[in-house]
Design a protein around this motif. Structure first.
Motif, PDB file in Angstrom:
ATOM      1  N   MET A   2      33.631   3.323 -14.256  1.00  0.00           N
ATOM      2  CA  MET A   2      32.673   2.426 -15.030  1.00  0.00           C
ATOM      3  C   MET A   2      33.536   1.689 -16.185  1.00  0.00           C
ATOM      4  N   LYS A   3      33.403   0.481 -16.451  1.00  0.00           N
ATOM      5  CA  LYS A   3      33.797  -0.244 -17.528  1.00  0.00           C
ATOM      6  C   LYS A   3      32.513  -0.943 -18.259  1.00  0.00           C
ATOM      7  N   GLN A   4      33.016  -1.372 -19.517  1.00  0.00           N
ATOM      8  CA  GLN A   4      31.885  -1.967 -20.204  1.00  0.00           C
ATOM      9  C   GLN A   4      31.374  -3.064 -19.569  1.00  0.00           C
ATOM     10  N   GLY A   5      30.098  -3.209 -19.792  1.00  0.00           N
ATOM     11  CA  GLY A   5      29.397  -4.310 -19.300  1.00  0.00           C
ATOM     12  C   GLY A   5      28.882  -4.173 -17.640  1.00  0.00           C
ATOM     13  N   ASP A   6      29.186  -3.041 -17.176  1.00  0.00           N
ATOM     14  CA  ASP A   6      28.915  -3.023 -15.941  1.00  0.00           C
ATOM     15  C   ASP A   6      27.294  -2.380 -15.876  1.00  0.00           C
ATOM     16  N   ASN A   7      26.720  -2.890 -14.589  1.00  0.00           N
ATOM     17  CA  ASN A   7      25.498  -2.715 -14.347  1.00  0.00           C
ATOM     18  C   ASN A   7      25.128  -1.557 -13.300  1.00  0.00           C
ATOM     19  N   VAL A   8      24.660  -0.390 -13.748  1.00  0.00           N
ATOM     20  CA  VAL A   8      24.418   0.809 -12.957  1.00  0.00           C
ATOM     21  C   VAL A   8      23.108   1.247 -12.668  1.00  0.00           C
ATOM     22  N   TRP A  61      14.501  -2.760   1.313  1.00  0.00           N
ATOM     23  CA  TRP A  61      15.765  -2.763   0.646  1.00  0.00           C
ATOM     24  C   TRP A  61      15.826  -4.141  -0.152  1.00  0.00           C
ATOM     25  N   ARG A  62      15.376  -5.416   0.511  1.00  0.00           N
ATOM     26  CA  ARG A  62      15.460  -6.512  -0.380  1.00  0.00           C
ATOM     27  C   ARG A  62      14.506  -6.733  -1.171  1.00  0.00           C
ATOM     28  N   ARG A  63      13.306  -6.008  -1.195  1.00  0.00           N
ATOM     29  CA  ARG A  63      12.436  -6.143  -2.205  1.00  0.00           C
ATOM     30  C   ARG A  63      12.927  -5.258  -3.331  1.00  0.00           C
ATOM     31  N   LEU A  64      13.496  -4.194  -3.220  1.00  0.00           N
ATOM     32  CA  LEU A  64      14.197  -3.402  -4.436  1.00  0.00           C
ATOM     33  C   LEU A  64      15.265  -4.379  -5.120  1.00  0.00           C
ATOM     34  N   GLY A  65      15.971  -4.843  -4.085  1.00  0.00           N
ATOM     35  CA  GLY A  65      17.047  -5.632  -4.374  1.00  0.00           C
ATOM     36  C   GLY A  65      16.604  -6.760  -5.538  1.00  0.00           C
ATOM     37  N   LYS A  66      15.727  -7.755  -4.994  1.00  0.00           N
ATOM     38  CA  LYS A  66      14.857  -8.667  -5.932  1.00  0.00           C
ATOM     39  C   LYS A  66      14.339  -7.990  -7.195  1.00  0.00           C
ATOM     40  N   GLN A  67      13.766  -6.975  -7.245  1.00  0.00           N
ATOM     41  CA  GLN A  67      13.301  -6.437  -8.401  1.00  0.00           C
ATOM     42  C   GLN A  67      14.474  -6.247  -9.250  1.00  0.00           C
ATOM     43  N   VAL A  68      15.508  -5.393  -8.806  1.00  0.00           N
ATOM     44  CA  VAL A  68      16.757  -5.170  -9.855  1.00  0.00           C
ATOM     45  C   VAL A  68      17.407  -6.434 -10.412  1.00  0.00           C
ATOM     46  N   ARG A  69      17.586  -7.413  -9.367  1.00  0.00           N
ATOM     47  CA  ARG A  69      18.088  -8.605 -10.017  1.00  0.00           C
ATOM     48  C   ARG A  69      17.070  -9.395 -11.078  1.00  0.00           C
ATOM     49  N   GLY A  70      15.788  -9.280 -10.808  1.00  0.00           N
ATOM     50  CA  GLY A  70      14.913  -9.877 -11.673  1.00  0.00           C
ATOM     51  C   GLY A  70      15.267  -9.241 -13.288  1.00  0.00           C
ATOM     52  N   MET A  71      15.651  -8.040 -13.305  1.00  0.00           N
ATOM     53  CA  MET A  71      15.673  -7.169 -14.324  1.00  0.00           C
ATOM     54  C   MET A  71      17.113  -7.649 -14.961  1.00  0.00           C
ATOM     55  N   LEU A  72      18.222  -7.725 -14.133  1.00  0.00           N
ATOM     56  CA  LEU A  72      19.678  -7.668 -14.732  1.00  0.00           C
ATOM     57  C   LEU A  72      20.120  -9.043 -14.556  1.00  0.00           C
ATOM     58  N   GLY A  73      19.241  -9.926 -13.683  1.00  0.00           N
ATOM     59  CA  GLY A  73      20.232 -11.181 -13.582  1.00  0.00           C
ATOM     60  C   GLY A  73      21.159 -11.167 -12.495  1.00  0.00           C
TER      61      GLY A  73
END
Length: 449
Positions: free
Chosen positions: A221-227, A294-306
């Motif tokens: 992991m590096k600085q700025g990574d989304n985990v 899977w797609r629903r989860l991915g959409k939720q996470v992208r909505g949080m993180l961009g």
């Protein structure tokens, strides 16, 4: 053992401790070879660790040259203790028998009882003739990588050693006891601002998380990574969350209740997925995964993180791996260390190879990685995630809570320590780290009781 405890409590010198007699037997939590078939035909959820974890006197083993006798002040519960107690995925006596064939010293481990426990804090009582860096009276914590140096495979990364084992799971004489034998290369300095039980709960889970995320052998992991972190208030997940925050990343934590979401927020994790509240069902039946979920989860996470996660911290296994592979960023990493929901995993390989993602395996940590994680604990950059403490005589109750996923973070177990809160030698550092941070999991658990 009472004489040893009295000496520790009175701050006796190392020389005085070294002159104490080692008892012929000691109290230990163990399972019995004769009972290893008792759960045949039972579902996992119906198996009760209280029935198989016995606390009684066992014979003290002879000390090998590269080992120490450790007076164990406290230990903790890990999933491997639960697995041993319910004899899943197989009884651990096969591990002990295999070790017993390796050497004269290995033969000690192949017994009709298995003393369990893969964490400990305590005091060195005696050292073997080959031990250089530790002496009687040293206050230590123990990491569970049990390996020797007589195989070439151990010398690049000891987790790659052909004879690498987990102490107290694949070896005998583990930490849920008043006394243990420990290889000198398992010892680390005890954090001075933490109590015995606070020091005992960290090494296995925290070091596992460190290797998965920070060390050179997994996600890096590096600085700025989304985990993205499954089980973010559990044993390894809560340390992973802290490591991401401490390392300049952004965690997205998955939990299963509003209370656990609140705990994550209190840790400083802004983005939380409550999987039960969202109703995620990644499998439409026993054999078929639902890509729409899977797609629903991915959409939720992208909505949080961009964006999609750079790293997915994966350990449930079968129930989540398909979703983990899907939501990971193009070129990202899925790092896995376990499969608590089942190890026969399935995922859509198109989402892996066509988007250049990587699945990276990780297992516990080598000595250097464990040492570095212990150093972070020692500075207060990372804090324990202990939510409750049990006496050794009630180890079965503690194991049952972990088995049923009823505990947050880690559960400490008092062994020789007669009460909680002992062993702190640097009150000023503790004050600077903060009682609120150190006791967050206990406070949150108490408020929900």
């Amino acid at each position: 053992m009472q004489e040893i405890l009295d000496a520790i409590q009175s701050d006796a010198s190392g020389e005085d401790i070294a002159n104490l007699a080692i008892p012929e037997s000691y109290r230990a939590a163990h399972v019995l070879r004769e009972e290893q078939a008792m759960w045949d035909g039972y579902e996992s959820a119906d198996k009760d660790p209280r029935e198989t974890l016995h606390v009684d006197e066992v014979a003290t083993p002879e000390l090998a040259p590269d080992e120490v006798y450790l007076a164990v002040m406290a230990s903790s519960i890990n999933f491997n203790t639960v697995w041993t107690s319910i004899f899943e995925p197989l009884p651990t006596f096969a591990f002990l028998d295999r070790l017993g064939k390796e050497s004269v010293w290995g033969k000690r481990h192949a017994l009709d009882y298995h003393v369990v426990g893969s964490d400990a804090s305590g005091v060195v009582v005696k050292v073997g003739s080959a031990v250089r860096n530790w002496k009687p009276g040293d206050r230590v914590t123990v990491h569970c990588n049990h390996v020797d140096d007589q195989d070439h495979s151990a010398h690049n990364d000891s987790m790659q050693a052909a004879n690498q084992r987990i102490w107290g799971f694949e070896t005998n004489f583990g930490g849920l006891a008043d006394l243990s034998i420990v290889k000198a290369n398992q010892l680390m300095p005890k954090p001075t601002h933490l109590s015995w039980e606070e020091s005992a709960v960290n090494a296995l889970c925290a070091s596992t998380s460190y290797r998965m995320l920070v060390g050179d052998n997994a996600a890096r992991m590096k600085q700025g990574d989304n985990v993205f972190i499954w089980g973010a208030t559990g044993g390894i997940g809560a340390y992973a969350t802290q490591l991401v925050l401490n390392g300049g990343g952004t965690p997205v934590g998955v939990v299963s209740s509003p209370e656990r979401a609140e705990l994550l927020n209190a840790m400083g994790c802004e983005f939380v997925v409550d999987r039960k509240a969202e109703g995620y069902r990644f499998w439409s039946d026993e054999h078929t995964q639902d890509e729409r979920e899977w797609r629903r989860l991915g959409k939720q996470v992208r909505g949080m993180l961009g964006d999609d996660p750079d790293i997915v911290f994966e350990h449930p296994g079968r129930s989540t791996m398909g979703a983990s592979v899907f939501i990971t960023k193009r070129g990202g990493k899925i790092v896995t260390c376990a499969a608590t929901s089942g190890y026969m995993i399935e995922y859509d390989n198109r989402h892996l190879w066509m988007k250049l993602k990587s699945i990276i395996s990780s297992h516990f940590a080598n000595y250097q990685e464990a040492w570095e994680m212990n150093r972070l604990l020692g500075t207060g950059a990372i804090v324990p995630v202990m939510s409750d403490v049990f006496a050794l005589d009630h180890v079965g109750d503690a194991a049952l809570k972990v088995h049923r996923n009823e505990a947050e973070g880690k559960l400490g177990v008092l062994c020789l320590a007669p009460e909680e809160g002992l062993g702190i030698t640097d009150r000023a550092k503790r004050e600077s780290v903060g009682e609120d941070r150190i006791n967050l999991f206990r406070r949150m658990a108490a408020s929900k009781a």
